[in-house]
Design a protein around this motif. Structure first.
Motif, short mmCIF file in Angstrom:
data_model
loop_
_atom_site.label_atom_id
_atom_site.label_comp_id
_atom_site.label_asym_id
_atom_site.label_seq_id
_atom_site.Cartn_x
_atom_site.Cartn_y
_atom_site.Cartn_z
N ARG A 164 0.84 -1.21 0.00
CA ARG A 164 0.00 0.00 0.00
C ARG A 164 0.87 1.25 0.00
N LYS A 165 1.86 1.24 0.84
CA LYS A 165 2.76 2.39 0.97
C LYS A 165 3.48 2.67 -0.35
N LEU A 213 -1.53 9.35 -9.69
CA LEU A 213 -2.82 8.98 -9.09
C LEU A 213 -2.97 9.45 -7.65
N THR A 214 -1.88 9.44 -6.89
CA THR A 214 -1.98 9.88 -5.50
C THR A 214 -2.39 11.36 -5.44
N ALA A 215 -1.79 12.18 -6.31
CA ALA A 215 -2.14 13.60 -6.33
C ALA A 215 -3.61 13.79 -6.71
N CYS A 240 -5.15 -2.39 -3.48
CA CYS A 240 -4.41 -1.24 -2.93
C CYS A 240 -5.13 0.07 -3.24
N VAL A 241 -5.66 0.22 -4.47
CA VAL A 241 -6.40 1.45 -4.79
C VAL A 241 -7.62 1.57 -3.88
N HIS A 242 -8.29 0.45 -3.67
CA HIS A 242 -9.46 0.47 -2.78
C HIS A 242 -9.06 0.82 -1.35
N ASP A 243 -8.05 0.15 -0.84
CA ASP A 243 -7.64 0.40 0.56
C ASP A 243 -7.20 1.84 0.77
N LEU A 244 -6.48 2.38 -0.21
CA LEU A 244 -5.92 3.72 -0.04
C LEU A 244 -6.97 4.81 -0.21
N TRP A 245 -7.84 4.68 -1.22
CA TRP A 245 -8.66 5.83 -1.60
C TRP A 245 -10.15 5.55 -1.71
#
Ligand code: PNW
Length: 451
Positions: A246-247, A257-259, A344-349
């Motif tokens: 995830r990190k 994508l993070t931005a 990971c996309v789900h967990d993060l955002w």
């Protein structure tokens, strides 16, 4: 005797959306027709030594003329949806300013033909064929505004029939690979400060595009993007290594994508770039972080990652040149990435919905007695789909899957030397032939289950 019945290795959700994907410059050809303006890919591919065999997209799959035939290929597969991109320079030949009505008329016809055949179009607005006339291309902030204007015009025209728009395709490819690594058009190798500015203009174009689509489209229109985020597979499924994955997903995509998902650049990214960090104007980050209706990701190959005691808390394990890969040397095999990308996309955002906007592979396809038995591609797809299925079984909001690609096409710097299609294209005659993988995909869709 002991024969087992033919079984399904597992079903997908009943409303799961099966599709195929393509992109305008890779399939359309007709580069000088009906007022289309030149793009940076026309220029690049006509510059000797830039593309394998000096191939170009002048004719490609001739889909500009053969789109009805392509619709029938989709129909025969039984897909419910088709992800296609529009050529910006058919609509604005110079990228901005004077509109070419013939460009919009063409896409009207394509959309209507799809709908008449029961296929739902998902439209990508920018898949790399940037109008050549835009001064400085993505180095120029104005290009982001030009993109938003174009996106608004398309949304206004098509949103009565098209419900899903993706702003841009693969930020990393049209910024880093194109302006820093020089492998894609326009083929520049800019230093970090200028490269980071190009990245910023890319995410800004996405954000302004989202706003323009919302301002011009029919209410309820779904807006997202298609990104080739770098994805990480935890080497061992323990909380420690999963956290490392995830990190890594968050940090390694800080400029893309993070931005977009967080509406800010991570401090770690800005600090690491130092004096080369992107110059951000007031309002930029708000636009970049515009809420999305869905996130679509292009998933091809993994990086494996493990937890690490020292900062940043993870270690990316490099591929060896001899690690298993498909016909394209960059396309390392690691099907677990299918699950971990979504997870990971789900967990993060926690996006409202997720799609796979591309997944597929190149293979050394040969036609023998009129057949292409592409067992390698079936192996690759079946493995990936097993892991995407795990995501749906675990209740992650994965809504659909677009196979890359409907047919062999112009594979960018690899020209026509790498084939990704489930239909074989004979580029001398434009004859399309379903490969064995097309038959396999059709059966999977028919059963809505792995076969
Ligand atoms: C994607 N790499 O591109 C694109 O969206 C498609 O247009 C393309 O045809 C497809 O994947 C297959 O390549 C990529 O070098 C091109 O890592 C190159 C890379 C990744 C993605």
């Amino acid at each position: 005797s002991g024969a087992l019945p033919i079984g399904n290795a597992g079903s997908f959700p009943p409303d799961f959306l099966w599709g195929c994907a393509t992109a305008s410059y890779q399939i359309e050809g007709a580069v000088k027709e009906d007022g289309r303006g030149p793009t940076i890919w026309d220029t690049f591919s006509h510059t000797p030594g830039k593309v394998f065999n000096d191939d170009n997209g002048d004719v490609a799959c001739d889909s500009y003329h053969r789109y009805k035939e392509d619709t029938q290929l989709l129909k025969a597969l039984g897909v419910k949806t088709y992800r296609m991109s529009l050529a910006w320079s058919r609509i604005f030949p110079e990228g901005k300013g004077k509109l070419n009505p013939k460009g919009l008329d063409h896409y009207d016809r394509v959309v209507d033909d799809l709908l008449a055949n029961g296929i739902t179009p998902y439209i990508t607005l920018f898949h790399w064929d940037l109008p050549q006339a835009l001064p400085g291309g993505w180095q120029n902030r104005d290009t982001a505004y030009a993109f938003a204007d174009y996106a608004g015009v398309v949304a206004k025209r098509l949103s009565d029939r098209v419900n899903h728009f993706m702003t841009v395709n693969e930020l990393r490819c049209f910024t880093d690979i194109s302006y820093m690594e020089g492998r894609h058009a326009p083929g520049l190798k800019l230093p970090p400060a200028e490269g980071n500015q190009v990245r910023h203009h890319g995410v800004l174009a996405h954000g302004l595009g989202v706003q323009a689509i919302r301002a011009n489209a029919k209410p309820g229109t779904q807006v997202g993007l298609a990104d080739n985020t770098s994805f990480f597979v935890p080497v061992i499924e323990t909380e420690e290594h999963i956290e490392a994955a995830r990190k890594a997903t968050r940090e390694e995509n800080a400029m893309f994508l993070t931005a977009i998902m967080e509406g800010r650049y991570l401090d770690s990214y800005m600090q690491a770039q130092g004096a080369a960090a992107p110059k951000v104007q007031a309002g930029d980050m708000k636009a970049i972080g515009s809420p999305l209706d869905f996130v679509a990701i292009n998933v091809y190959c993994p990086s494996y990652v493990r937890a690490d005691a020292s900062a940043p808390g993870y270690k990316i394990l490099p591929h060896l040149p001899e690690s298993p890969h498909m016909a394209s040397p960059w396309l390392y095999v690691g099907p677990e990435v299918a699950y971990w990308s979504v997870r990971c996309v789900h967990d993060l955002w926690k996006p409202k919905a997720l799609y796979i906007s591309e997944n597929g592979c190149s293979a050394d396809d040969v036609m023998t007695d009129g057949r292409v038995d592409d067992a390698d591609r079936i192996m690759y797809l079946r493995n990936c789909l097993g892991h995407f299925q795990r995501a749906t079984r675990e209740g992650l909001p994965l809504k659909g899957y677009f196979l890359w690609s409907l047919m062999d096409n112009f594979e960018w710097a690899d020209g026509y030397s790498k084939r990704f299609g489930v239909h074989y294209v004979d580029f001398a005659t434009q004859k399309r032939t379903p490969k064995l993988s097309a038959e396999w995909y059709r059966e999977l869709i028919r059963r809505n289950a792995l076969v």
